[in-house]
Design an enzyme around this catalytic site. Structure first.
Site, mmCIF file in Angstrom:
data_model
loop_
_atom_site.group_PDB
_atom_site.id
_atom_site.type_symbol
_atom_site.label_atom_id
_atom_site.label_comp_id
_atom_site.label_asym_id
_atom_site.label_seq_id
_atom_site.Cartn_x
_atom_site.Cartn_y
_atom_site.Cartn_z
ATOM 1 N N HIS A 292 -23.140 56.778 -33.599
ATOM 2 C CA HIS A 292 -22.515 57.790 -32.747
ATOM 3 C C HIS A 292 -21.371 57.186 -31.944
ATOM 4 O O HIS A 292 -21.483 56.088 -31.411
ATOM 5 C CB HIS A 292 -23.541 58.392 -31.771
ATOM 6 C CG HIS A 292 -24.540 59.267 -32.433
ATOM 7 N ND1 HIS A 292 -24.280 60.566 -32.761
ATOM 8 C CD2 HIS A 292 -25.802 59.013 -32.841
ATOM 9 C CE1 HIS A 292 -25.343 61.094 -33.333
ATOM 10 N NE2 HIS A 292 -26.282 60.168 -33.403
ATOM 11 N N ALA B 123 -38.800 39.517 -38.938
ATOM 12 C CA ALA B 123 -39.406 40.762 -38.468
ATOM 13 C C ALA B 123 -38.905 41.127 -37.074
ATOM 14 O O ALA B 123 -38.757 40.270 -36.205
ATOM 15 C CB ALA B 123 -40.924 40.628 -38.453
ATOM 16 N N LYS C 255 -29.547 36.550 -34.729
ATOM 17 C CA LYS C 255 -28.721 35.334 -34.663
ATOM 18 C C LYS C 255 -29.212 34.346 -35.711
ATOM 19 O O LYS C 255 -30.409 34.298 -36.024
ATOM 20 C CB LYS C 255 -28.794 34.710 -33.277
ATOM 21 C CG LYS C 255 -28.166 35.590 -32.234
ATOM 22 C CD LYS C 255 -28.101 34.908 -30.885
ATOM 23 C CE LYS C 255 -27.315 35.836 -30.004
ATOM 24 N NZ LYS C 255 -27.579 35.928 -28.683
#
Length: 187
Positions: free
Chosen positions: A114, A161, A181
């Site tokens: 958006h 995860a 990262k």
């Protein structure tokens, strides 16, 4: 049985939606869904085809509860890839998933975002970016990963995860965190 099959096809043409027994739910035109040889789709998978296509390669596995929704773009999944339970993949700006990719449960891939800069206009009225997402061959996406618009995950990368991927990941990089990262590389 033949009559029932034809009745389902006629209903599809009239209302554009058909549920194939307890297994696969399709909203939109099933002719825009291509599934390769020896691919397996578990019960409870939902296909939503809105002005786009879904292409699944050979020897793929799509597990229960997965949602594939074109949202006006295309979703392409390469050969021998697996999408595990309750993952959601949108196609707004196009989603490409390469060969031999593993996507763990509850992952979300959203190739749109958006716009929200103008505080005087509702966010819903400011439009979307649709840069797309590319996940190259031999990538492992861990459970609960979120991949956002404009991202490319290069060959052999691993995303731990719970990570949120907001920018490109180099080949064979091991990544984790919010935002994701690089913590190491595959040796």
């Amino acid at each position: 049985m033949f009559l029932l099959y034809n009745l389902k096809r006629i209903l599809y043409k009239i209302i554009g939606f058909i549920k194939f027994g307890p297994y696969i739910e399709i909203e939109g035109d099933p002719r825009k869904i291509k599934v390769g040889n020896k691919s397996y789709i578990e019960k409870g998978v939902q296909f939503r085809v809105v002005k786009g296509t879904i292409t699944i390669g050979d020897n793929c596995v799509i597990r229960r509860g997965v949602i594939l929704s074109t949202e006006g773009g295309n979703i392409r999944i390469g050969d021998e890839s697996t999408i595990n339970p309750y993952s959601v993949i949108y196609g707004d700006g196009n989603t490409f998933i390469g060969k031999g990719v593993r996507i763990a449960a509850h992952s979300i891939i959203v190739p749109a975002n958006h716009k929200f800069k103008n505080k005087d206009i509702y966010i819903k009225d400011q439009g979307l970016t649709k840069k797309g997402i590319s996940i190259m061959d031999d990538v492992w996406i861990g459970a609960g990963v979120t991949i956002l618009d404009g991202v490319k995950i290069n060959k052999g990368a691993v995303v731990a995860a719970g990570a949120v991927v907001t920018k490109e990941i180099p080949e064979y990089a091991l990544t984790m965190g919010i935002p994701a990262k690089i913590v190491d590389y595959r040796k």
